[in-house]
Design a protein around this motif. Structure first.
Motif, mmCIF file in Angstrom:
data_model
loop_
_atom_site.group_PDB
_atom_site.id
_atom_site.type_symbol
_atom_site.label_atom_id
_atom_site.label_comp_id
_atom_site.label_asym_id
_atom_site.label_seq_id
_atom_site.Cartn_x
_atom_site.Cartn_y
_atom_site.Cartn_z
ATOM 1 N N VAL A 44 -65.164 45.325 -17.560
ATOM 2 C CA VAL A 44 -64.256 44.179 -17.568
ATOM 3 C C VAL A 44 -63.027 44.595 -16.771
ATOM 4 O O VAL A 44 -62.495 45.693 -16.944
ATOM 5 C CB VAL A 44 -63.837 43.772 -19.000
ATOM 6 N N ILE A 45 -62.595 43.717 -15.886
ATOM 7 C CA ILE A 45 -61.425 43.981 -15.057
ATOM 8 C C ILE A 45 -60.321 43.016 -15.500
ATOM 9 O O ILE A 45 -60.592 41.843 -15.753
ATOM 10 C CB ILE A 45 -61.795 43.825 -13.572
ATOM 11 N N PHE A 46 -59.103 43.534 -15.649
ATOM 12 C CA PHE A 46 -57.983 42.726 -16.134
ATOM 13 C C PHE A 46 -56.801 42.793 -15.179
ATOM 14 O O PHE A 46 -56.547 43.830 -14.562
ATOM 15 C CB PHE A 46 -57.487 43.246 -17.493
ATOM 16 N N GLY A 47 -56.068 41.688 -15.120
ATOM 17 C CA GLY A 47 -54.770 41.618 -14.464
ATOM 18 C C GLY A 47 -53.841 40.843 -15.370
ATOM 19 O O GLY A 47 -54.180 39.739 -15.811
ATOM 20 N N ILE A 48 -52.689 41.418 -15.697
ATOM 21 C CA ILE A 48 -51.800 40.766 -16.663
ATOM 22 C C ILE A 48 -50.474 40.374 -16.025
ATOM 23 O O ILE A 48 -49.953 41.062 -15.144
ATOM 24 C CB ILE A 48 -51.540 41.644 -17.908
ATOM 25 N N CYS A 49 -49.953 39.238 -16.462
ATOM 26 C CA CYS A 49 -48.566 38.886 -16.173
ATOM 27 C C CYS A 49 -47.939 38.531 -17.510
ATOM 28 O O CYS A 49 -48.622 38.070 -18.423
ATOM 29 C CB CYS A 49 -48.463 37.757 -15.158
ATOM 30 N N GLY A 50 -46.680 38.800 -17.626
ATOM 31 C CA GLY A 50 -46.000 38.608 -18.899
ATOM 32 C C GLY A 50 -45.595 39.961 -19.442
ATOM 33 O O GLY A 50 -45.246 40.867 -18.690
ATOM 34 N N SER A 51 -45.687 40.126 -20.716
ATOM 35 C CA SER A 51 -45.249 41.360 -21.358
ATOM 36 C C SER A 51 -46.131 42.551 -20.972
ATOM 37 O O SER A 51 -47.349 42.497 -21.110
ATOM 38 C CB SER A 51 -45.294 41.194 -22.880
ATOM 39 N N PRO A 52 -45.517 43.660 -20.490
ATOM 40 C CA PRO A 52 -46.298 44.870 -20.206
ATOM 41 C C PRO A 52 -47.004 45.424 -21.443
ATOM 42 O O PRO A 52 -47.932 46.222 -21.330
ATOM 43 C CB PRO A 52 -45.247 45.860 -19.686
ATOM 44 N N LYS A 53 -46.599 44.963 -22.624
ATOM 45 C CA LYS A 53 -47.228 45.397 -23.873
ATOM 46 C C LYS A 53 -48.715 45.016 -23.922
ATOM 47 O O LYS A 53 -49.495 45.598 -24.661
ATOM 48 C CB LYS A 53 -46.478 44.775 -25.057
ATOM 49 N N LEU A 54 -49.119 44.030 -23.111
ATOM 50 C CA LEU A 54 -50.519 43.594 -23.062
ATOM 51 C C LEU A 54 -51.430 44.645 -22.425
ATOM 52 O O LEU A 54 -52.637 44.637 -22.653
ATOM 53 C CB LEU A 54 -50.648 42.301 -22.253
ATOM 54 N N ILE A 55 -50.887 45.525 -21.617
ATOM 55 C CA ILE A 55 -51.701 46.449 -20.823
ATOM 56 C C ILE A 55 -52.560 47.358 -21.699
ATOM 57 O O ILE A 55 -53.779 47.421 -21.527
ATOM 58 C CB ILE A 55 -50.825 47.279 -19.861
ATOM 59 N N ASP A 56 -51.954 48.097 -22.611
ATOM 60 C CA ASP A 56 -52.706 49.108 -23.370
ATOM 61 C C ASP A 56 -53.860 48.550 -24.202
ATOM 62 O O ASP A 56 -54.972 49.088 -24.129
ATOM 63 C CB ASP A 56 -51.768 49.955 -24.228
ATOM 64 N N PRO A 57 -53.660 47.484 -24.982
ATOM 65 C CA PRO A 57 -54.821 47.005 -25.754
ATOM 66 C C PRO A 57 -55.959 46.501 -24.863
ATOM 67 O O PRO A 57 -57.133 46.660 -25.204
ATOM 68 C CB PRO A 57 -54.261 45.891 -26.632
ATOM 69 N N LEU A 58 -55.633 45.923 -23.721
ATOM 70 C CA LEU A 58 -56.687 45.440 -22.827
ATOM 71 C C LEU A 58 -57.352 46.578 -22.054
ATOM 72 O O LEU A 58 -58.534 46.524 -21.746
ATOM 73 C CB LEU A 58 -56.136 44.389 -21.865
ATOM 74 N N ARG A 59 -56.596 47.617 -21.769
ATOM 75 C CA ARG A 59 -57.151 48.757 -21.038
ATOM 76 C C ARG A 59 -58.045 49.634 -21.925
ATOM 77 O O ARG A 59 -59.097 50.089 -21.503
ATOM 78 C CB ARG A 59 -56.036 49.622 -20.463
ATOM 79 N N TYR A 60 -57.650 49.857 -23.172
ATOM 80 C CA TYR A 60 -58.320 50.881 -23.982
ATOM 81 C C TYR A 60 -59.287 50.356 -25.043
ATOM 82 O O TYR A 60 -60.050 51.138 -25.602
ATOM 83 C CB TYR A 60 -57.274 51.782 -24.632
ATOM 84 N N THR A 61 -59.275 49.069 -25.346
ATOM 85 C CA THR A 61 -60.234 48.533 -26.309
ATOM 86 C C THR A 61 -61.615 48.476 -25.669
ATOM 87 O O THR A 61 -61.759 48.004 -24.544
ATOM 88 C CB THR A 61 -59.815 47.123 -26.766
ATOM 89 N N VAL A 62 -62.619 48.945 -26.369
ATOM 90 C CA VAL A 62 -63.994 48.861 -25.880
ATOM 91 C C VAL A 62 -64.587 47.559 -26.414
ATOM 92 O O VAL A 62 -64.685 47.358 -27.620
ATOM 93 C CB VAL A 62 -64.830 50.082 -26.322
ATOM 94 N N PHE A 63 -64.956 46.686 -25.496
ATOM 95 C CA PHE A 63 -65.462 45.371 -25.858
ATOM 96 C C PHE A 63 -66.985 45.362 -25.892
ATOM 97 O O PHE A 63 -67.641 46.180 -25.252
ATOM 98 C CB PHE A 63 -64.961 44.318 -24.861
ATOM 99 N N ALA A 64 -67.546 44.404 -26.617
ATOM 100 C CA ALA A 64 -69.001 44.234 -26.680
ATOM 101 C C ALA A 64 -69.545 43.943 -25.292
ATOM 102 O O ALA A 64 -68.843 43.416 -24.435
ATOM 103 C CB ALA A 64 -69.351 43.082 -27.625
ATOM 104 N N LYS A 65 -70.799 44.266 -25.107
ATOM 105 C CA LYS A 65 -71.446 44.028 -23.825
ATOM 106 C C LYS A 65 -72.305 42.775 -23.891
ATOM 107 O O LYS A 65 -72.907 42.478 -24.908
ATOM 108 C CB LYS A 65 -72.287 45.235 -23.430
ATOM 109 N N GLN A 66 -72.347 42.087 -22.774
ATOM 110 C CA GLN A 66 -73.165 40.883 -22.666
ATOM 111 C C GLN A 66 -74.642 41.264 -22.645
ATOM 112 O O GLN A 66 -75.041 42.232 -22.016
ATOM 113 C CB GLN A 66 -72.792 40.150 -21.379
#
Length: 188
Positions: A44-66
């Motif tokens: 999963v590739i992410f790009g965030i705008c808004g609070s930099p606090k969003l970066i770590d949970p989106l970068r390091y959480t392992v999400f389920a696979k399709q």
């Protein structure tokens, strides 16, 4: 204030972003943490705008696979977005109020399974029929650039051009720029 740019290609999603973190008073910091990144599970590739606090949970959480054969939009809407919401809640990024319900500060572009999605602050998903999108204060300029370069098959060059145009005309957008991509390798 920022500019995140995304392009959906043939089985690949590309994202690019600037490095500015601009406060309400107009002060600006060039942050070392990239606003565009590939998630820890590499799919999963992410790009965030808004609070930099969003970066770590989106970068390091392992999400389920399709799962093989599973509809991409259905998977994103029913599995991935609820997992994203949970990760952001656990990190204190989600707030709730009577006027807006549950929401976070900003917007997120992300790609999975070769598709590009924009997630608004209320977790609403949007897909653009043109195969590209942008979020942040410089997004209008970037969208104009992406439209003007739509016949160019080089996604990296298109993203860089869009970010440069945005930085030229928007005080909240600054280099250095980061560009990342992820290929559709999701299915097991």
């Amino acid at each position: 204030m920022t500019c995140i740019v995304g392009i959906e290609g043939k089985n690949t999603v590309w994202l690019g972003g600037d490095s500015a973190a601009t406060a309400g008073d107009g002060s600006q910091t060039l942050i070392a943490d990239k606003k565009v990144f590939v998630n820890a599970n590499g799919e999963v590739i992410f790009g965030i705008c808004g609070s930099p606090k969003l970066i770590d949970p989106l970068r390091y959480t392992v999400f389920a696979k399709q799962k093989r054969g599973e509809d991409n939009r259905e998977f994103v809407a029913t599995v991935l977005v609820p997992m994203i919401k949970h990760a952001l809640k656990e990190s204190g990024c989600v707030v709730e109020d009577k006027e807006h319900g549950e929401h976070f500060q900003g917007e997120v572009l992300f790609g999975v399974g070769g598709k590009l999605y924009r997630m608004q602050s209320n977790f609403q998903l949007i897909t653009d029929s043109q195969g590209y999108a942008s979020v942040g204060s410089g997004s209008d300029i970037a969208i104009g650039s992406l439209h003007a370069t739509r016949r160019d098959s080089n996604a990296r060059r298109r993203i860089l051009t869009a970010l440069e145009a945005s930085a030229l005309a928007n005080a909240g957008v600054r280099p250095p720029f980061a560009i990342v991509s992820v290929r559709k390798g999701w299915f097991r």
